[in-house]
Design a protein around this motif. Structure first.
Motif, PDB file in Angstrom:
ATOM      1  N   LEU A  92      -7.265   7.215   0.319  1.00  0.00           N
ATOM      2  CA  LEU A  92      -7.403   5.849  -0.174  1.00  0.00           C
ATOM      3  C   LEU A  92      -7.255   4.880   1.002  1.00  0.00           C
ATOM      4  O   LEU A  92      -6.294   4.979   1.767  1.00  0.00           O
ATOM      5  N   TYR A 129     -11.314  -0.963  -2.170  1.00  0.00           N
ATOM      6  CA  TYR A 129     -10.803   0.288  -1.592  1.00  0.00           C
ATOM      7  C   TYR A 129     -11.908   1.331  -1.508  1.00  0.00           C
ATOM      8  O   TYR A 129     -12.748   1.428  -2.416  1.00  0.00           O
ATOM      9  N   LEU A 140       0.889  -1.155   0.000  1.00  0.00           N
ATOM     10  CA  LEU A 140       0.000   0.000   0.000  1.00  0.00           C
ATOM     11  C   LEU A 140       0.930   1.208   0.000  1.00  0.00           C
ATOM     12  O   LEU A 140       1.999   1.172   0.630  1.00  0.00           O
ATOM     13  N   ASP A 141       0.529   2.278  -0.694  1.00  0.00           N
ATOM     14  CA  ASP A 141       1.380   3.473  -0.721  1.00  0.00           C
ATOM     15  C   ASP A 141       1.537   4.028   0.687  1.00  0.00           C
ATOM     16  O   ASP A 141       0.714   3.758   1.569  1.00  0.00           O
ATOM     17  N   THR A 143      -1.563   5.575   1.881  1.00  0.00           N
ATOM     18  CA  THR A 143      -2.785   4.756   1.860  1.00  0.00           C
ATOM     19  C   THR A 143      -2.944   4.086   3.219  1.00  0.00           C
ATOM     20  O   THR A 143      -1.963   3.696   3.845  1.00  0.00           O
ATOM     21  N   HIS A 196       0.813   2.196  -7.725  1.00  0.00           N
ATOM     22  CA  HIS A 196      -0.057   3.384  -7.721  1.00  0.00           C
ATOM     23  C   HIS A 196      -1.280   3.214  -8.626  1.00  0.00           C
ATOM     24  O   HIS A 196      -1.733   4.181  -9.253  1.00  0.00           O
ATOM     25  N   GLN A 197      -1.788   1.978  -8.695  1.00  0.00           N
ATOM     26  CA  GLN A 197      -2.790   1.692  -9.724  1.00  0.00           C
ATOM     27  C   GLN A 197      -4.021   2.604  -9.664  1.00  0.00           C
ATOM     28  O   GLN A 197      -4.432   3.172 -10.678  1.00  0.00           O
ATOM     29  N   ILE A 198      -4.632   2.704  -8.491  1.00  0.00           N
ATOM     30  CA  ILE A 198      -5.883   3.482  -8.416  1.00  0.00           C
ATOM     31  C   ILE A 198      -5.604   4.962  -8.689  1.00  0.00           C
ATOM     32  O   ILE A 198      -6.358   5.640  -9.406  1.00  0.00           O
ATOM     33  N   LYS A 199      -4.501   5.457  -8.169  1.00  0.00           N
ATOM     34  CA  LYS A 199      -4.158   6.869  -8.397  1.00  0.00           C
ATOM     35  C   LYS A 199      -3.961   7.123  -9.889  1.00  0.00           C
ATOM     36  O   LYS A 199      -4.426   8.119 -10.444  1.00  0.00           O
TER      37      LYS A 199
END
Ligand code: URA
Length: 232
Positions: free
Chosen positions: A200, A134, A103-104, A107, A184-187
């Motif tokens: 997130l 998420y 997780l970042d 996040t 960083h997929q969702i971002k």
């Protein structure tokens, strides 16, 4: 069969010397009998071993759930940042624990920490289709283009994403379900629609939801039943 001190050492933070001292102080029992030497042979599958009044459970692997706060990196060590392992109780420190997936730093939410490489591989592999859910907040209004785009597969620089689910839950909020975990997929997916992710939180892995009573920064072991939910 293995040496008693080795067996105890594999489940605790005690050194061989500590165990020798505990034996001297009559603080180690095997099958109810006080042990006189720390190098006797034991069978961890069958023998009941008690150290300082506490029975050892002899787990091959441990599976911990963490409610990750912001500010921690998903690594085992880092030169400048605190890592998620800093949030794990001392009693697990002798194990080779690592976070199963990333997780970042900013996040929050559900993270699994384990020493079982095969389990980690299985829950992260896109082939196994274990979904990750998420809660997300973005800086602009959510819209149907995003929902459709996520479903059809957003194009990122490293290739097209697998179909994902975006459910809009508020003006700036939504729930996203992914079956892969790229950097960083969702971002980056929201970036394709000119949106910036401002919050997130991972709330679910497989069918297992982050428990409401697991406060930010807290960590505990999974039960067998909960692990099954992660895998399903
Ligand atoms: N997608 C992101 O952009 N960041 C995360 O931490 C997890 C998924």
């Amino acid at each position: 069969m293995e040496r008693l001190d080795k067996a105890i050492g594999s489940q605790t933070n005690y050194s061989r010397k500590d165990i020798k001292d505990l034996v001297k102080k009559k603080q180690v029992l095997v099958n109810g009998e006080i042990v006189l030497k720390s190098d006797i042979k034991v069978d961890v599958e069958k023998d009941n071993i008690v150290v300082l009044g506490e029975e050892l459970a002899f787990k091959k692997y441990v599976y911990l759930m963490l409610n990750k706060p912001k500010g921690y990196v998903s690594a085992t060590e880092d030169k400048s940042d605190k890592t998620v392992l800093d949030l794990v109780s001392e009693k697990y420190r002798h194990r080779n624990l690592f976070p199963a997936g990333r997780l970042d730093k900013d996040t929050t939410g559900l993270m699994i920490i384990t020493d079982d490489g095969e389990f980690a591989h299985n829950i992260l592999s896109p082939k196994k289709h274990i979904s990750k859910t998420y809660n997300v907040t973005i800086d602009i209004d959510m819209n149907e283009d995003m929902v459709l785009g996520f479903r059809n597969g957003v194009n990122l620089l490293d290739g097209e994403c697998k179909s994902a689910v975006l459910e809009i839950t508020g003006k700036h909020t939504g729930t996203v379900i992914l079956t892969e975990g790229r950097y960083h997929q969702i971002k980056r997916m929201f970036g394709c629609f000119g949106a910036k992710v401002v919050e997130l939180e991972r709330i679910k892995m497989g069918n297992f939801s982050l428990p409401n009573d697991l406060e930010l920064g807290m960590c505990r072991e999974f039960t067998e039943e909960e692990l099954k939910q992660v895998r399903s």
